[in-house]
Design a protein around this motif. Structure first.
Motif, short mmCIF file in Angstrom:
data_model
loop_
_atom_site.label_atom_id
_atom_site.label_comp_id
_atom_site.label_asym_id
_atom_site.label_seq_id
_atom_site.Cartn_x
_atom_site.Cartn_y
_atom_site.Cartn_z
N TYR A 95 0.84 -1.21 0.00
CA TYR A 95 0.00 0.00 0.00
C TYR A 95 0.87 1.26 0.00
O TYR A 95 0.61 2.20 -0.75
CB TYR A 95 -0.91 0.00 1.22
CG TYR A 95 -1.91 1.13 1.22
CD1 TYR A 95 -3.08 1.06 0.47
CD2 TYR A 95 -1.67 2.29 1.97
CE1 TYR A 95 -3.99 2.10 0.45
CE2 TYR A 95 -2.58 3.34 1.97
CZ TYR A 95 -3.73 3.24 1.20
OH TYR A 95 -4.63 4.28 1.19
N ARG A 144 -9.76 0.17 1.74
CA ARG A 144 -8.92 0.13 0.53
C ARG A 144 -9.69 -0.41 -0.67
O ARG A 144 -9.41 0.00 -1.80
CB ARG A 144 -7.67 -0.71 0.83
CG ARG A 144 -6.80 0.00 1.86
CD ARG A 144 -5.53 -0.72 2.21
NE ARG A 144 -4.81 0.04 3.23
CZ ARG A 144 -3.69 -0.35 3.82
NH1 ARG A 144 -3.15 -1.53 3.49
NH2 ARG A 144 -3.10 0.40 4.74
N LYS A 145 -10.65 -1.28 -0.44
CA LYS A 145 -11.49 -1.73 -1.55
C LYS A 145 -12.34 -0.57 -2.07
O LYS A 145 -12.54 -0.45 -3.28
CB LYS A 145 -12.37 -2.90 -1.10
CG LYS A 145 -11.59 -4.20 -0.94
CD LYS A 145 -12.45 -5.33 -0.37
CE LYS A 145 -11.60 -6.59 -0.19
NZ LYS A 145 -12.33 -7.70 0.44
N VAL A 202 -4.79 -5.16 -0.82
CA VAL A 202 -6.07 -5.75 -0.46
C VAL A 202 -5.98 -7.27 -0.44
O VAL A 202 -6.51 -7.94 0.46
CB VAL A 202 -7.17 -5.28 -1.45
CG1 VAL A 202 -8.42 -6.15 -1.33
CG2 VAL A 202 -7.50 -3.82 -1.18
N GLU A 243 -11.43 2.53 -2.03
CA GLU A 243 -10.51 3.37 -2.80
C GLU A 243 -10.35 2.85 -4.22
O GLU A 243 -10.11 3.62 -5.16
CB GLU A 243 -9.14 3.40 -2.11
CG GLU A 243 -9.12 4.16 -0.79
CD GLU A 243 -7.76 4.09 -0.13
OE1 GLU A 243 -6.78 3.68 -0.80
OE2 GLU A 243 -7.66 4.43 1.06
N LEU A 244 -10.49 1.53 -4.40
CA LEU A 244 -10.38 0.91 -5.72
C LEU A 244 -11.70 0.90 -6.48
O LEU A 244 -11.79 0.35 -7.58
CB LEU A 244 -9.86 -0.53 -5.57
CG LEU A 244 -8.42 -0.67 -5.08
CD1 LEU A 244 -8.13 -2.11 -4.67
CD2 LEU A 244 -7.44 -0.21 -6.15
N GLY A 245 -12.77 1.46 -5.87
CA GLY A 245 -14.06 1.51 -6.53
C GLY A 245 -14.91 0.26 -6.32
O GLY A 245 -15.95 0.12 -6.97
N ARG A 246 -14.50 -0.61 -5.42
CA ARG A 246 -15.23 -1.86 -5.18
C ARG A 246 -16.21 -1.68 -4.02
O ARG A 246 -16.05 -2.23 -2.93
CB ARG A 246 -14.22 -2.99 -4.93
CG ARG A 246 -13.40 -3.30 -6.17
CD ARG A 246 -12.02 -3.87 -5.91
NE ARG A 246 -12.04 -5.14 -5.18
CZ ARG A 246 -10.93 -5.84 -4.91
NH1 ARG A 246 -9.75 -5.41 -5.35
NH2 ARG A 246 -11.01 -6.97 -4.24
N ASP A 274 0.72 0.02 -4.53
CA ASP A 274 0.05 -1.14 -5.12
C ASP A 274 -1.16 -1.52 -4.26
O ASP A 274 -1.09 -2.39 -3.40
CB ASP A 274 1.03 -2.32 -5.23
CG ASP A 274 0.48 -3.47 -6.05
OD1 ASP A 274 -0.75 -3.51 -6.28
OD2 ASP A 274 1.26 -4.36 -6.44
N ARG A 275 -2.29 -0.86 -4.51
CA ARG A 275 -3.47 -1.06 -3.67
C ARG A 275 -4.10 -2.43 -3.87
O ARG A 275 -4.61 -3.04 -2.93
CB ARG A 275 -4.50 0.03 -3.94
CG ARG A 275 -4.01 1.42 -3.55
CD ARG A 275 -5.05 2.48 -3.85
NE ARG A 275 -4.58 3.81 -3.49
CZ ARG A 275 -5.29 4.93 -3.68
NH1 ARG A 275 -6.50 4.84 -4.23
NH2 ARG A 275 -4.79 6.09 -3.33
N GLU A 276 -4.09 -2.92 -5.10
CA GLU A 276 -4.69 -4.23 -5.38
C GLU A 276 -3.99 -5.33 -4.58
O GLU A 276 -4.64 -6.16 -3.93
CB GLU A 276 -4.61 -4.54 -6.88
CG GLU A 276 -5.57 -3.74 -7.74
CD GLU A 276 -7.01 -4.27 -7.66
OE1 GLU A 276 -7.25 -5.25 -6.93
OE2 GLU A 276 -7.88 -3.69 -8.33
#
Length: 450
Positions: free
Chosen positions: A346, A383-384, A355, A386-389, A350-352
């Motif tokens: 993070y 964080r999800k 998570v 933040e990723l639009g999930r 690399d946010r993906e």
């Protein structure tokens, strides 16, 4: 001080110049630091002008000013430097009698009328950390009561009580268990440390007391009483030095590094993590992973990508070796390594992957660690989002709230309030609105929002 006798504060002016701050910038920094100690400060550039011309801030604010400069300049700042009376400067020297200082500290923590004051104490980035002595037998300096004696039975009782309180802390949170820990520290451990005992028993008791003191500090940190937690950690370090317990000394430094990075003091966190690693004896692979994982997180938080990747690689290799050996109890487990991988990824953008590792950490941790599940699941949900999930985040937040209803933890309070803040722009979504309303009913009033 009257207008006629007031003198310009050259020391404060010199510090402002060294910090490269304009008056307004300095005032806002003081306000932010004061918030941590429960002070609602509203200073502006005009207040700083008054200080520079000789008006003396009240004592409580002087301590905040010194800490504000210390954070900016990355060094201790004394009252004398700032042109303040010396009474404003807290002593950074360890108590000459470790046991007396520990009992006095714990007694104040036990007093309901003083707990809130202690809990509002400032976390210091310039705290004096006692170093590991080469050939100093410190435990012989501690005073003893020749009329009482202890043996290994008393040591075993302290160890067992600490383990039991730790279990309660993991399950229910620091707010529920810390009063019990402070009382045991004062009423039982204090007298044991004063009692006469053979050298081996005395060292074992000092080590057991250090572990208990560290745990009490950890629970204070969980309550978000960060200055108080730091005080307990320093006392734990003093006890490890008295016991010549290298392992406990390094473990405590690492815990202080964790606290520092969580509070946003990345450089201090890295210094503490490096000190823990440098002071460690011939450590086994699990201990190496334990220390390197924290070094990686702290380095990533400072933006040092190369060091972070190197250290997390060391942690992974060490953990593989530890898991290949005979299974033994260790606080650093695969779930802990996954958490450090998540934090490093993070911090490096690399946010993906962050998570993914957080989910792995949660799945690997036993359900008895209820607070851990709440914290990590809520962090993963943030964080999800933040990723639009959004849908996945809402599902995870519902899971986090399932556990949150059963814990008493300031850090968990923070995560719930962070959830509410994050979801406000999405309240037209039915899932977001559902978890928001559920969280709003559970959230404590006055909790910090991070």
């Amino acid at each position: 001080m009257t207008e006629r006798t007031r003198r310009p504060n050259k020391g404060l002016a010199d510090l402002l110049a060294e910090a490269c701050w304009l008056n307004g910038e300095f005032a806002r920094a003081v306000n932010r630091t004061g918030t941590e100690s429960g002070l609602r400060l509203r200073y502006d550039d005009s207040a700083v002008c008054h200080w520079l011309t000789g008006t003396m801030p009240r004592p409580q604010v002087r301590a905040v000013i010194l800490e504000t400069f210390a954070r900016r300049l990355h060094r201790p700042v004394t009252a004398r430097e700032a042109g303040f009376p010396l009474a404003a400067e807290a002593s950074t020297e360890p108590d000459p009698d470790t046991v007396t200082g520990l009992v006095e500290f714990g007694s104040a923590d036990m007093d309901p009328s003083r707990r809130s004051v202690l809990g509002a104490g400032l976390y210091s980035v310039a705290v004096a950390v006692p170093g590991w002595p080469d050939n100093i037998d410190r435990f012989a300096r501690l005073s003893r009561d020749p009329h009482t004696g202890i043996g290994y039975r008393e040591v075993e009782a302290v160890v067992a009580m600490t383990e039991k309180i730790s279990e309660l802390d993991d399950r229910f949170g620091g707010r529920a268990a810390r009063p019990m820990a402070a009382a045991f520290l004062v009423n039982t451990i204090g007298p044991y440390l004063r009692a006469d005992a053979p050298p081996d028993v005395r060292r074992a008791m000092l080590s057991a007391a250090a572990d208990h003191c560290y745990l009490t500090g950890y629970m204070a940190m969980d309550e978000r009483s960060d200055g108080l937690a730091q005080g307990y950690y320093i006392k734990a370090l003093e006890l490890t030095l008295a016991a010549s317990d290298h392992l406990a000394y390094c473990t405590t430094l690492r815990g202080m590094s964790v606290q520092a990075v969580n509070l946003g003091h990345a450089q201090l966190s890295l210094q503490l993590a490096d000190a823990a690693s440098a002071a460690s004896p011939e450590a086994g692979p699990r201990m190496r992973a334990f220390l390197a994982g924290q070094q990686a997180h702290a380095a990533a938080a400072t933006g040092d990508r190369n060091t972070a990747l190197m250290k997390i690689g060391e942690a992974e290799v060490a953990m593989e070796r530890a898991e290949a050996q005979a299974k033994t109890f260790g606080s650093y487990a695969p779930s802990s390594l996954s958490y450090h991988l998540a934090q490093v990824r993070y911090e490096l953008g690399d946010r993906e992957q962050s998570v993914t590792h957080l989910d792995e950490s949660n799945h690997a941790r036993h359900d008895s660690y209820q607070r851990y599940k709440v914290l990590r699941t809520a962090l993963g949900a943030e964080r999800k989002l933040e990723l639009g999930r959004l849908e996945e985040a809402c599902r995870d937040w519902h899971w986090a709230l399932d556990g949150y209803a059963h814990v008493q933890s300031g850090r968990c309070d923070d995560r719930v309030n962070a959830m509410l803040a994050a979801l406000r722009p999405y309240l037209r979504n039915s899932n977001a609105r559902s978890v928001y309303e559920r969280g709003r009913l559970l959230a404590p009033s006055g909790a910090k929002i991070t």
